[in-house]
Design an enzyme around this catalytic site. Structure first.
Site, short mmCIF file in Angstrom:
data_model
loop_
_atom_site.label_atom_id
_atom_site.label_comp_id
_atom_site.label_asym_id
_atom_site.label_seq_id
_atom_site.Cartn_x
_atom_site.Cartn_y
_atom_site.Cartn_z
N ASP A 170 0.88 -1.16 0.00
CA ASP A 170 0.00 0.00 0.00
C ASP A 170 0.93 1.22 0.00
O ASP A 170 2.11 1.10 0.34
CB ASP A 170 -0.85 -0.04 1.29
CG ASP A 170 -1.45 1.31 1.62
OD1 ASP A 170 -2.17 1.84 0.76
OD2 ASP A 170 -1.18 1.82 2.70
N ASP A 218 -0.09 5.18 0.78
CA ASP A 218 -0.32 6.23 1.79
C ASP A 218 -0.41 5.64 3.19
O ASP A 218 -1.28 4.84 3.47
CB ASP A 218 -1.59 7.00 1.45
CG ASP A 218 -1.43 7.79 0.16
OD1 ASP A 218 -2.25 7.61 -0.76
OD2 ASP A 218 -0.44 8.55 0.06
C1 XBP Z 1 -5.10 6.26 0.88
C2 XBP Z 1 -6.32 6.90 0.35
C3 XBP Z 1 -6.16 7.97 -0.70
C4 XBP Z 1 -5.42 9.18 -0.12
C5 XBP Z 1 -5.68 10.42 -0.93
O1 XBP Z 1 -4.64 5.43 -0.16
O2 XBP Z 1 -7.41 6.53 0.73
O3 XBP Z 1 -7.47 8.36 -1.06
O4 XBP Z 1 -5.91 9.43 1.20
O5 XBP Z 1 -5.28 10.20 -2.28
P1 XBP Z 1 -3.78 4.08 0.19
P2 XBP Z 1 -6.31 10.56 -3.47
O6 XBP Z 1 -4.63 2.93 -0.35
O7 XBP Z 1 -2.48 4.26 -0.55
O8 XBP Z 1 -3.59 4.00 1.70
O9 XBP Z 1 -6.82 11.94 -3.19
O10 XBP Z 1 -5.47 10.46 -4.72
O11 XBP Z 1 -7.38 9.50 -3.38
MG MG Z 2 -2.80 3.34 3.32
#
Ligand code: XBP
Ligand code: MG
Length: 257
Positions: A9, A11
């Site tokens: 993953d 973020d």
């Molecule tokens: C986390 C998310 C993303 C980010 C924001 O993604 O839910 O929506 O918070 O990015 P991950 P966007 O699966 O990597 O933890 O605004 O591009 O959605």
């Molecule tokens: Mg994440």
């Protein structure tokens, strides 16, 4: 080696990016003359919704506005989110979100051992490219054979779709892979896709219910931030190494029928 690929993953897992996302959302709202300002507390709640566009939609729905005004604002989501992604990319290019402990080390171990790498993220490929470029260097993009992200699937995390997509791109069964996540939505998505899942909670997801995680650690550990106490016991030392992960993954595999 029972592990054929590591699926990360982005973020919160590769880097703690959500504060930069939050600031980018707020800057984009200003750019569009919207007097919205997501506080940290508000954003932590909004993070229960995966996907920035979906998150803005949920926020608009929560506002005390006439249906016609909500519809007008919802028609702007794509535009607002485009501005947010541009702003986020600029901030990340400035080195805003350093890698979490142990991520670079474990990726290096995997590459040295011929274990393949993939990404399964809710964010956009533009955001991932900015982060990988800023933190690993431009050539690192090619280290990840499969990039499953953003809108390539209809159902975002906690649905399993994005991990199923990454497995399909790798042409590997879930049993041969390990997922790395930071949030309960991500854990549910990876487990629903049948993956052994390592959870390293981020500040934004601390306190969520991670029951079901195969391995729960504060981080992957490295020289600067060694694992201690119970984490070190689970990881077999101050860092979760590929060799230790291999042992744990093999021990968790269902006995051959
Ligand atoms: C986390 C998310 C993303 C980010 C924001 O993604 O839910 O929506 O918070 O990015 P991950 P966007 O699966 O990597 O933890 O605004 O591009 O959605
Ligand atoms: Mg994440």
């Amino acid at each position: 080696m029972s592990i054929k690929a590591l699926i990360f993953d982005v973020d919160g897992t590769i880097a703690d990016t959500e504060e930069t996302h939050r600031q980018s959302f707020n800057a984009a709202f200003l750019e569009h003359d919207l007097h919205w300002d997501w506080s940290r507390g508000e954003y932590a709640e909004l993070l229960r919704t995966s996907g920035g566009k979906e998150r803005i939609g949920v926020y608009i729905e929560s506002l005390r506005l006439e249906p016609a005004e909500k519809a007008r604002l919802k028609a702007m989501v794509q535009l607002i989110h485009g501005s947010k992604t541009r702003i986020y990319g600029e901030l990340i290019a400035d080195g805003r979100a350093p890698l979490r402990p142990g991520v670079a080390r474990l990726i290096g171990e995997a590459r040295a051992a011929g274990v393949r790498l993939a990404i399964a993220s809710t964010t956009t490929s533009a955001n991932i490219s900015a982060l990988i470029g800023a933190q690993f260097g431009a050539g690192a993009w090619n280290w990840f054979e499969a990039l499953a992200c953003g809108d390539v699937v209809a159902n975002k995390k906690p649905a399993p779709d994005i991990y199923a997509r990454a497995l399909g791109m790798l042409r590997l069964p879930a049993a041969d892979c390990v997922a790395f996540e930071d949030s309960v939505n991500g854990l549910r998505s990876a487990k629903a896709a049948g993956l052994y899942t390592v959870v390293t909670p981020a500040v934004w997801s601390a306190g969520q219910d991670f029951s079901g995680a195969d391995l729960l650690l504060r981080s992957l550990g490295d020289a600067a931030m060694p694992l201690q106490g119970g984490d070190a016991w689970l990881a077999g030392g101050p860092q979760l190494t590929l060799a230790r992960l291999q042992q744990l993954h093999a021990a968790a595999r269902p006995a051959a029928a």
